[in-house]
Design an enzyme around this catalytic site. Structure first.
Site, PDB file in Angstrom:
ATOM      1  N   ARG A  46       0.829  -1.213   0.000  1.00 32.00           N
ATOM      2  CA  ARG A  46       0.000   0.000   0.000  1.00 32.00           C
ATOM      3  C   ARG A  46       0.859   1.257   0.000  1.00 32.00           C
ATOM      4  O   ARG A  46       0.368   2.325  -0.321  1.00 32.00           O
ATOM      5  CB  ARG A  46      -0.937   0.105   1.201  1.00 32.00           C
ATOM      6  CG  ARG A  46      -1.041  -1.104   2.001  1.00 32.00           C
ATOM      7  CD  ARG A  46      -1.722  -1.175   3.311  1.00 32.00           C
ATOM      8  NE  ARG A  46      -2.213  -0.070   4.047  1.00 32.00           N
ATOM      9  CZ  ARG A  46      -3.503   0.143   4.279  1.00 32.00           C
ATOM     10  NH1 ARG A  46      -4.405  -0.657   3.764  1.00 32.00           N
ATOM     11  NH2 ARG A  46      -3.880   1.161   5.026  1.00 32.00           N
ATOM     12  N   ARG A  76       8.215   6.954  -4.410  1.00 25.25           N
ATOM     13  CA  ARG A  76       8.195   7.906  -5.527  1.00 25.25           C
ATOM     14  C   ARG A  76       9.562   8.544  -5.746  1.00 25.25           C
ATOM     15  O   ARG A  76      10.277   8.823  -4.773  1.00 25.25           O
ATOM     16  CB  ARG A  76       7.178   9.028  -5.255  1.00 25.25           C
ATOM     17  CG  ARG A  76       5.769   8.560  -5.057  1.00 25.25           C
ATOM     18  CD  ARG A  76       4.806   9.741  -5.125  1.00 25.25           C
ATOM     19  NE  ARG A  76       3.468   9.322  -4.703  1.00 25.25           N
ATOM     20  CZ  ARG A  76       2.972   9.532  -3.493  1.00 25.25           C
ATOM     21  NH1 ARG A  76       3.677  10.181  -2.579  1.00 25.25           N
ATOM     22  NH2 ARG A  76       1.762   9.106  -3.196  1.00 25.25           N
ATOM     23  N   GLU A 106       0.771   5.186  19.929  1.00 22.05           N
ATOM     24  CA  GLU A 106       0.087   3.975  19.469  1.00 22.05           C
ATOM     25  C   GLU A 106       1.003   2.761  19.647  1.00 22.05           C
ATOM     26  O   GLU A 106       2.086   2.712  19.081  1.00 22.05           O
ATOM     27  CB  GLU A 106      -0.284   4.167  17.995  1.00 22.05           C
ATOM     28  CG  GLU A 106      -1.121   3.063  17.422  1.00 22.05           C
ATOM     29  CD  GLU A 106      -1.616   3.399  16.007  1.00 22.05           C
ATOM     30  OE1 GLU A 106      -1.967   4.574  15.737  1.00 22.05           O
ATOM     31  OE2 GLU A 106      -1.636   2.484  15.171  1.00 22.05           O
ATOM     32  N   ARG A 141       3.716   4.933  16.399  1.00 22.33           N
ATOM     33  CA  ARG A 141       3.536   6.309  15.924  1.00 22.33           C
ATOM     34  C   ARG A 141       2.984   7.195  17.017  1.00 22.33           C
ATOM     35  O   ARG A 141       2.369   6.719  17.970  1.00 22.33           O
ATOM     36  CB  ARG A 141       2.668   6.392  14.669  1.00 22.33           C
ATOM     37  CG  ARG A 141       1.520   5.438  14.600  1.00 22.33           C
ATOM     38  CD  ARG A 141       0.891   5.402  13.194  1.00 22.33           C
ATOM     39  NE  ARG A 141      -0.124   4.382  13.149  1.00 22.33           N
ATOM     40  CZ  ARG A 141      -0.690   3.891  12.058  1.00 22.33           C
ATOM     41  NH1 ARG A 141      -0.355   4.357  10.889  1.00 22.33           N
ATOM     42  NH2 ARG A 141      -1.598   2.961  12.134  1.00 22.33           N
ATOM     43  N   ARG A 156      -4.746  -8.439  15.110  1.00 21.78           N
ATOM     44  CA  ARG A 156      -3.740  -7.663  15.814  1.00 21.78           C
ATOM     45  C   ARG A 156      -4.483  -6.539  16.522  1.00 21.78           C
ATOM     46  O   ARG A 156      -5.425  -5.958  15.957  1.00 21.78           O
ATOM     47  CB  ARG A 156      -2.745  -7.103  14.782  1.00 21.78           C
ATOM     48  CG  ARG A 156      -1.496  -6.532  15.368  1.00 21.78           C
ATOM     49  CD  ARG A 156      -0.520  -7.589  15.824  1.00 21.78           C
ATOM     50  NE  ARG A 156       0.650  -6.938  16.403  1.00 21.78           N
ATOM     51  CZ  ARG A 156       1.332  -7.405  17.412  1.00 21.78           C
ATOM     52  NH1 ARG A 156       1.003  -8.559  17.979  1.00 21.78           N
ATOM     53  NH2 ARG A 156       2.380  -6.756  17.870  1.00 21.78           N
ATOM     54  N   ASP A 210      -9.826  -0.290   4.099  1.00 21.74           N
ATOM     55  CA  ASP A 210      -9.810   1.133   4.443  1.00 21.74           C
ATOM     56  C   ASP A 210     -11.255   1.635   4.417  1.00 21.74           C
ATOM     57  O   ASP A 210     -12.140   0.961   3.894  1.00 21.74           O
ATOM     58  CB  ASP A 210      -8.980   1.910   3.420  1.00 21.74           C
ATOM     59  CG  ASP A 210      -7.491   1.709   3.634  1.00 21.74           C
ATOM     60  OD1 ASP A 210      -7.091   1.362   4.758  1.00 21.74           O
ATOM     61  OD2 ASP A 210      -6.730   1.908   2.668  1.00 21.74           O
ATOM     62  N   TYR A 241      -8.591  -6.369   5.504  1.00 21.43           N
ATOM     63  CA  TYR A 241      -7.888  -5.153   5.920  1.00 21.43           C
ATOM     64  C   TYR A 241      -8.411  -3.999   5.048  1.00 21.43           C
ATOM     65  O   TYR A 241      -7.746  -3.515   4.169  1.00 21.43           O
ATOM     66  CB  TYR A 241      -6.390  -5.405   5.695  1.00 21.43           C
ATOM     67  CG  TYR A 241      -5.408  -4.354   6.159  1.00 21.43           C
ATOM     68  CD1 TYR A 241      -5.787  -3.206   6.828  1.00 21.43           C
ATOM     69  CD2 TYR A 241      -4.052  -4.529   5.924  1.00 21.43           C
ATOM     70  CE1 TYR A 241      -4.852  -2.275   7.237  1.00 21.43           C
ATOM     71  CE2 TYR A 241      -3.111  -3.608   6.326  1.00 21.43           C
ATOM     72  CZ  TYR A 241      -3.521  -2.482   6.971  1.00 21.43           C
ATOM     73  OH  TYR A 241      -2.583  -1.553   7.364  1.00 21.43           O
TER      74      TYR A 241
HETATM   75  N1  UDP Z   1       5.099   0.361   7.361  1.00 21.76           N
HETATM   76  C1  UDP Z   1       6.428   0.395   7.732  1.00 21.76           C
HETATM   77  N2  UDP Z   1       6.966   1.572   8.179  1.00 21.76           N
HETATM   78  C2  UDP Z   1       6.238   2.702   8.274  1.00 21.76           C
HETATM   79  C3  UDP Z   1       4.878   2.665   7.897  1.00 21.76           C
HETATM   80  C4  UDP Z   1       4.334   1.479   7.451  1.00 21.76           C
HETATM   81  O1  UDP Z   1       7.121  -0.621   7.687  1.00 21.76           O
HETATM   82  O2  UDP Z   1       6.787   3.736   8.696  1.00 21.76           O
HETATM   83  C5  UDP Z   1       4.557  -0.936   6.871  1.00 21.76           C
HETATM   84  C6  UDP Z   1       3.991  -1.791   8.017  1.00 21.76           C
HETATM   85  O3  UDP Z   1       4.208  -3.153   7.704  1.00 21.76           O
HETATM   86  C7  UDP Z   1       2.530  -1.435   7.974  1.00 21.76           C
HETATM   87  C8  UDP Z   1       2.266  -1.294   6.480  1.00 21.76           C
HETATM   88  O4  UDP Z   1       3.466  -0.706   5.982  1.00 21.76           O
HETATM   89  O5  UDP Z   1       1.718  -2.422   8.556  1.00 21.76           O
HETATM   90  C9  UDP Z   1       1.065  -0.445   6.108  1.00 21.76           C
HETATM   91  O6  UDP Z   1       1.181   0.829   6.719  1.00 21.76           O
HETATM   92  P1  UDP Z   1      -0.046   1.836   6.876  1.00 21.76           P
HETATM   93  O7  UDP Z   1       0.463   3.104   7.426  1.00 21.76           O
HETATM   94  O8  UDP Z   1      -0.772   1.888   5.576  1.00 21.76           O
HETATM   95  O9  UDP Z   1      -0.926   1.040   7.945  1.00 21.76           O
HETATM   96  P2  UDP Z   1      -2.207   1.459   8.829  1.00 21.76           P
HETATM   97  O10 UDP Z   1      -2.300   2.955   8.842  1.00 21.76           O
HETATM   98  O11 UDP Z   1      -3.383   0.772   8.190  1.00 21.76           O
HETATM   99  O12 UDP Z   1      -1.871   0.884  10.166  1.00 21.76           O
END
Ligand code: UDP
Length: 366
Positions: A169, A173, A298, A277, A246, A349, A347
């Protein structure tokens, strides 16, 4: 028709709204003491913003139909998700873009970045796991900086033991575009998400704090259609065992400053930092006026029965288990429909939830 909707999250609310427009009577029951499921927000006056109580929710979609649909219920601001990564005391632009590549490798142009990445990647036509996939797309240096530690914390497993799906996802870029999403439409609803759900549910009979599973047959009695948006394994009393999920834990703090981190989302990618985060909610609402701010740390955590199921963890085992539950669910159709992130064990969105709910309601209309 008498419709019973189990769960007052986004999927259930869209269904309620659509079916009521067709003249059906909708009764919505919800286990928590509030509507909205995980998109629930509440206003925090000290910080002058809405709190995303169950984690950051940024609405984004490529579908004009879905964007226009959501805009019927709220005005959206022009928030664009531009995440920063904190790693070993350094800060990086994220998702990986030309500025990230400049910060890590010192390259300044798309051409130089392409060459640098080409030198770094480990070509692999059939990556067997997330680590191999990442090394084949961004190379080991970027993988270690941004993916390995974060993923380990997020999923409780090493990327070598995970499929690549979750990272696919994330855009990579070679321009300075640092938008987290590729979608055409994006924003946060002015007034929060709960107000959207309230509007969608207007006209329905809504009961919160009630447990469907305590008396399934009783609740379903008299309903011509049951839309169940809870976990599919719970519906069947976990008869084949629990699906893998999870969970998350949130630690919220009001801080006496008008701006704590200068951004809504900062990811912490070191495996040694226990949270993934920090969210600073006022940036979602784009209002930094108040002298106090609300931040949320989080922490991903293992899921056990009774915890909120945040993420379905799809792997070979859980996929096989889900198939068994779905095989039991199929004969209940069309009277009982399983929908949403937990009902379909996907999963999803938010835009996908809305799309799936609208498609289901189109189908009911025939
Ligand atoms: N991910 C990562 N580092 C980051 C952000 C995301 O490795 O800084 C990976 C991680 O495996 C995560 C996936 O990318 O589960 C999808 O991230 P996203 O931010 O889309 O997840 P969500 O917001 O749905 O938790």
């Amino acid at each position: 028709m008498q419709v019973l909707i189990v769960g007052a999250g986004l999927y259930g609310a869209v269904c309620a709204h659509e079916l009521m427009r067709e003249g059906h009577a909708c009764r919505v029951i919800e286990k928590r003491d509030h509507i909205g499921g995980n998109i629930f927000t509440r206003y925090v006056p000290e910080a002058g913003c809405h709190e995303h109580v169950y984690g950051a929710h940024i609405f984004h979609t490529n579908s004009k139909r879905i964007w226009d649909y959501m805009n019927r219920f709220a005005e959206f601001n022009h928030y664009v998700n531009r995440v920063k990564v904190s790693q070993d005391d350094a800060l990086y632009s994220f998702p990986i873009n030309l500025f990230t590549l400049y910060q890590v490798f010192g390259v300044r142009t798309p051409e130089a970045a392409r060459e640098r990445l080409a030198a770094d990647i480990v070509p692999n036509d059939a990556p067997a796991n997330m680590e191999e996939y990442c090394c084949s797309v961004i190379g080991p240096t970027l993988y270690r900086l941004f993916i390995e530690g974060y993923t380990l914390k997020q999923w409780g497993r090493h990327p070598r033991e995970l499929p690549a799906d979750a990272v696919k996802r994330l855009p990579v870029r070679l321009t300075f575009d640092d938008n987290y999403f590729n979608d055409r439409y994006q924003g946060i609803p002015v007034g929060g998400y709960t107000a959207i759900i309230e509007k969608m549910l207007d006209g329905a009979s809504v009961e919160t704090g009630v447990d469907f599973h305590a008396d399934r047959a009783g609740w379903m009695q008299g309903a011509d259609l049951v839309i169940y948006t809870g976990p599919i394994d719970a519906f069947f009393d976990y008869r084949y065992g629990v699906l893998e999920y999870r969970s998350l834990r949130f630690e919220r703090t009001l801080v006496e400053t008008n701006d704590f981190q200068g951004n809504a989302v900062v990811n912490y990618t070191d495996a040694s930092v226990p949270f993934t985060r920090i969210l600073e909610h006022k940036h979602f609402d784009m209002n930094l006026k108040e002298p106090v701010t609300l931040v949320t740390h989080e922490y991903p955590q293992a899921w056990t029965k009774g915890d909120i199921e945040y993420y379905p963890v799809r792997n070979e085992d859980s996929e096989a288990l889900f198939t068994r539950y779905r095989d039991d669910a199929d004969p209940l159709s069309p009277r009982v429909h399983f929908g949403g992130r937990l009902g379909e064990y996907r999963y999803y969105d938010m835009h996908q939830v809305v799309g799936a709910a609208l498609a289901f309601c189109d189908n009911v209309r025939g």
